[in-house]
Design an enzyme around this catalytic site. Structure first.
Site, PDB file in Angstrom:
ATOM      1  N   LYS A 130      -3.157   4.965   4.942  1.00 16.76           N
ATOM      2  CA  LYS A 130      -4.511   4.636   5.395  1.00 16.76           C
ATOM      3  C   LYS A 130      -5.437   4.119   4.309  1.00 16.76           C
ATOM      4  O   LYS A 130      -5.430   4.612   3.186  1.00 16.76           O
ATOM      5  CB  LYS A 130      -5.155   5.907   5.954  1.00 16.76           C
ATOM      6  CG  LYS A 130      -4.517   6.396   7.222  1.00 16.76           C
ATOM      7  CD  LYS A 130      -5.267   7.641   7.607  1.00 16.76           C
ATOM      8  CE  LYS A 130      -4.754   8.247   8.880  1.00 16.76           C
ATOM      9  NZ  LYS A 130      -5.347   9.572   9.036  1.00 16.76           N
ATOM     10  N   GLY A 165       3.229  12.211  -5.350  1.00 11.46           N
ATOM     11  CA  GLY A 165       3.600  11.935  -3.960  1.00 11.46           C
ATOM     12  C   GLY A 165       4.773  10.995  -3.796  1.00 11.46           C
ATOM     13  O   GLY A 165       5.726  11.029  -4.570  1.00 11.46           O
ATOM     14  N   GLY A 178      -2.966  14.562  -5.264  1.00  6.41           N
ATOM     15  CA  GLY A 178      -4.395  14.570  -4.921  1.00  6.41           C
ATOM     16  C   GLY A 178      -5.267  14.492  -6.165  1.00  6.41           C
ATOM     17  O   GLY A 178      -6.252  13.753  -6.205  1.00  6.41           O
ATOM     18  N   ARG A 232       8.169  21.243 -11.948  1.00  8.81           N
ATOM     19  CA  ARG A 232       6.875  21.849 -12.318  1.00  8.81           C
ATOM     20  C   ARG A 232       7.056  22.986 -13.325  1.00  8.81           C
ATOM     21  O   ARG A 232       6.210  23.181 -14.191  1.00  8.81           O
ATOM     22  CB  ARG A 232       6.163  22.343 -11.065  1.00  8.81           C
ATOM     23  CG  ARG A 232       5.606  21.170 -10.284  1.00  8.81           C
ATOM     24  CD  ARG A 232       4.910  21.603  -9.043  1.00  8.81           C
ATOM     25  NE  ARG A 232       4.173  20.481  -8.484  1.00  8.81           N
ATOM     26  CZ  ARG A 232       3.845  20.352  -7.214  1.00  8.81           C
ATOM     27  NH1 ARG A 232       4.191  21.279  -6.346  1.00  8.81           N
ATOM     28  NH2 ARG A 232       3.172  19.308  -6.795  1.00  8.81           N
TER      29      ARG A 232
HETATM   30  P1  AMP Z   1      -0.105   8.261   1.622  1.00  3.05           P
HETATM   31  O1  AMP Z   1       0.118   9.739   1.739  1.00  3.05           O
HETATM   32  O2  AMP Z   1      -1.417   7.781   2.077  1.00  3.05           O
HETATM   33  O3  AMP Z   1       0.306   7.723   0.272  1.00  3.05           O
HETATM   34  O4  AMP Z   1       0.892   7.621   2.683  1.00  3.05           O
HETATM   35  C1  AMP Z   1       2.256   7.780   2.619  1.00  3.05           C
HETATM   36  C2  AMP Z   1       2.782   7.545   3.998  1.00  3.05           C
HETATM   37  O5  AMP Z   1       2.456   6.237   4.426  1.00  3.05           O
HETATM   38  C3  AMP Z   1       4.285   7.656   4.064  1.00  3.05           C
HETATM   39  O6  AMP Z   1       4.617   8.752   4.856  1.00  3.05           O
HETATM   40  C4  AMP Z   1       4.707   6.348   4.719  1.00  3.05           C
HETATM   41  O7  AMP Z   1       5.675   6.542   5.712  1.00  3.05           O
HETATM   42  C5  AMP Z   1       3.429   5.837   5.353  1.00  3.05           C
HETATM   43  N1  AMP Z   1       3.432   4.391   5.515  1.00  3.05           N
HETATM   44  C6  AMP Z   1       3.568   3.467   4.560  1.00  3.05           C
HETATM   45  N2  AMP Z   1       3.575   2.234   5.086  1.00  3.05           N
HETATM   46  C7  AMP Z   1       3.436   2.376   6.428  1.00  3.05           C
HETATM   47  C8  AMP Z   1       3.359   1.472   7.509  1.00  3.05           C
HETATM   48  N3  AMP Z   1       3.433   0.139   7.326  1.00  3.05           N
HETATM   49  N4  AMP Z   1       3.212   1.976   8.746  1.00  3.05           N
HETATM   50  C9  AMP Z   1       3.131   3.314   8.936  1.00  3.05           C
HETATM   51  N5  AMP Z   1       3.191   4.215   7.952  1.00  3.05           N
HETATM   52  C10 AMP Z   1       3.338   3.755   6.704  1.00  3.05           C
END
Ligand code: AMP
Length: 430
Positions: free
Chosen positions: A234, A387, A410, A38
């Site tokens: 999610k 991320g 974000g 950064r």
């Molecule tokens: P996000 O912040 O929404 O991009 O989510 C990232 C997180 O999703 C990471 O910490 C991953 O470990 C989790 N993740 C990805 N695939 C899975 C899965 N199949 N089951 C549980 N967690 C997951």
């Protein structure tokens, strides 16, 4: 959302006091900056301003400090709640201990470490002891052309995140021009990211300019086929992005935990995989919308499954999109990797946000690695949201092969959602 904003090059900065909002929120461990990306990212704008003979005043937040520069030190909501849950006789001592901890933020989350790092990188910087207080005012007033001042952590004042107009006005009074170059906080309407623009002519720095140019072009006039890859935990976090991208892409690739909500919505069994029961109708709607728009909507055809959500859980590959009872999907399988890679190889533009599995754990990282490789090899215009996907690309050494790795997780998601980012909307139009 298309932005056509004035940049540092569109305004006369010579001899002027220029307040630059940077993103110096760098990770620090044991007093050492563990990743200076950064700071490196901010240097182009700073060097330009110095070369133009501006009097440069930098500001940034770091971490989530207490409001240590306010007259009264207050505890945040979370701490207050914790203390209120304690037995009455323990609350006073717990409050005193929490406030004591707050005072330590002055050293723990001071931007001194950033000032020292900038100096090492060839940009000598004076650090002010406060943000809008007497030290900042005196040092800003004494600045000479080409000199650089760094204000203390803007979040040492509670008014920063509240976007209090008095705070923004006081900050603005230090300078004559405002430059926002902190894309990572551009989706927040805070004092130093947006409020200050009410009082000064406001333009963007090189970092924000690149973010809006590359991502804006991809969304408005993409080289086709346009492939979006969305993963992560999610569906609920990415609804807006999926909704907006369905309107624009040719192919939408889904991986990660969110795939299982779509499977359940289609009537498949998902075992104990992540699944948002309350989002099944929405998942059906998104599938129907994709179909209606003729979007190629890809879901995993095989999965890596485990009985437990654990790093060393025993795992196996199943050549099916249905997960047996008592098992959970933690990564996409080999066949899916091939299928996704093929689709990515033919893309003209790729946007990727979110891992294909639990990529923090080696046994469930291969899907994310395969996608990173496919994007790197594709030759497409490639945009990586911040991320986990950005981290994967960097760890695997593919960073140089990507067109753009966004500096804001974000903020880039909100951009892809088509939302207005307050830290950019507040800047002058060209
Ligand atoms: P996000 O912040 O929404 O991009 O989510 C990232 C997180 O999703 C990471 O910490 C991953 O470990 C989790 N993740 C990805 N695939 C899975 C899965 N199949 N089951 C549980 N967690 C997951």
């Amino acid at each position: 959302m298309t932005y056509n904003k004035k940049s540092v090059e569109d305004i006369d900065v010579a001899g002027k006091k220029v307040l630059v909002r940077c993103d110096f929120n760098v990770p620090v461990k044991d007093g050492v900056i563990t990743d200076d990306k950064r700071i490196v990212g901010a240097m182009k704008t700073i060097q330009y301003l110095v070369a133009q003979g501006a009097k440069v005043i930098l500001c940034s937040h770091m971490g989530r400090p207490h409001n240590v520069l306010d007259a009264e030190l207050k505890l945040d909501k979370k701490e207050k709640k914790k203390i209120e849950a304690l037995p009455a006789e323990e609350q006073e001592a717990a409050k005193a201990a929490a406030l004591e901890k707050g005072k330590k933020d002055i050293t723990k989350l001071s931007l001194k470490i950033v000032a020292d790092d900038l100096a090492k990188k060839g940009i000598p910087v004076t650090l002010a002891a406060d943000v809008i207080g007497p030290d900042a005012q005196a040092k800003a007033a004494a600045l000479k052309e080409g000199e650089v001042l760094l204000l203390e952590n803007v979040r040492f004042h509670a008014a920063e995140e509240k976007n209090d107009p008095e705070f923004a006005k006081a900050l603005a009074s230090l300078a004559e021009i405002y430059v926002n170059d902190a894309f990572g906080t551009a989706h927040r309407a805070h004092g130093s990211t947006a409020g200050v623009a009410d009082y000064l002519p406001a333009v963007c720095g090189y970092l924000i300019q690149k973010e809006i140019d590359v991502m804006g072009k991809a969304l408005d006039d993409p080289q086709r086929p346009f492939v979006a890859i969305l993963g992560g935990a999610k569906v609920s976090d990415k609804i807006g992005v999926i909704n907006n991208l369905i309107e624009k892409v040719d192919t939408l690739i889904i991986g990660g935990g969110m795939a299982y909500t779509f499977f359940r919505a289609m009537g498949c069994s998902t075992g104990t995989s992540l699944c948002e029961e309350d989002k099944l109708d929405l998942a059906r709607e998104l599938l129907a919308k994709a179909r209606a728009k003729g979007v190629n909507f890809l879901l995993p055809v095989d999965n890596i499954i485990a009985r437990e959500y654990k790093e060393d859980a025993t795992f196996m590959r199943i050549y099916s999109d249905s997960i047996p009872d008592g098992w959970m999907g933690l990564d996409i399988g080999e066949k899916t990797q091939e299928l996704y890679s093929k689709s990515i190889a033919g893309a003209g533009t790729v946007v990727w946000n979110g891992p294909m599995g639990v990529s923090e754990w080696e046994n469930f990282a291969s899907g994310t690695k395969a996608v990173a490789k496919a994007v790197a090899d594709s030759g497409a215009i490639s945009i990586i949201g911040g991320g986990d996907s950005a981290a994967a690309v960097e760890q695997l050494g593919y960073a140089d092969k990507m067109t753009h790795i966004s500096t804001g997780g974000g903020a880039s998601l909100e951009f892809l959602e088509g939302l207005e980012l307050p830290g950019i909307a507040c800047l002058l139009d060209k």
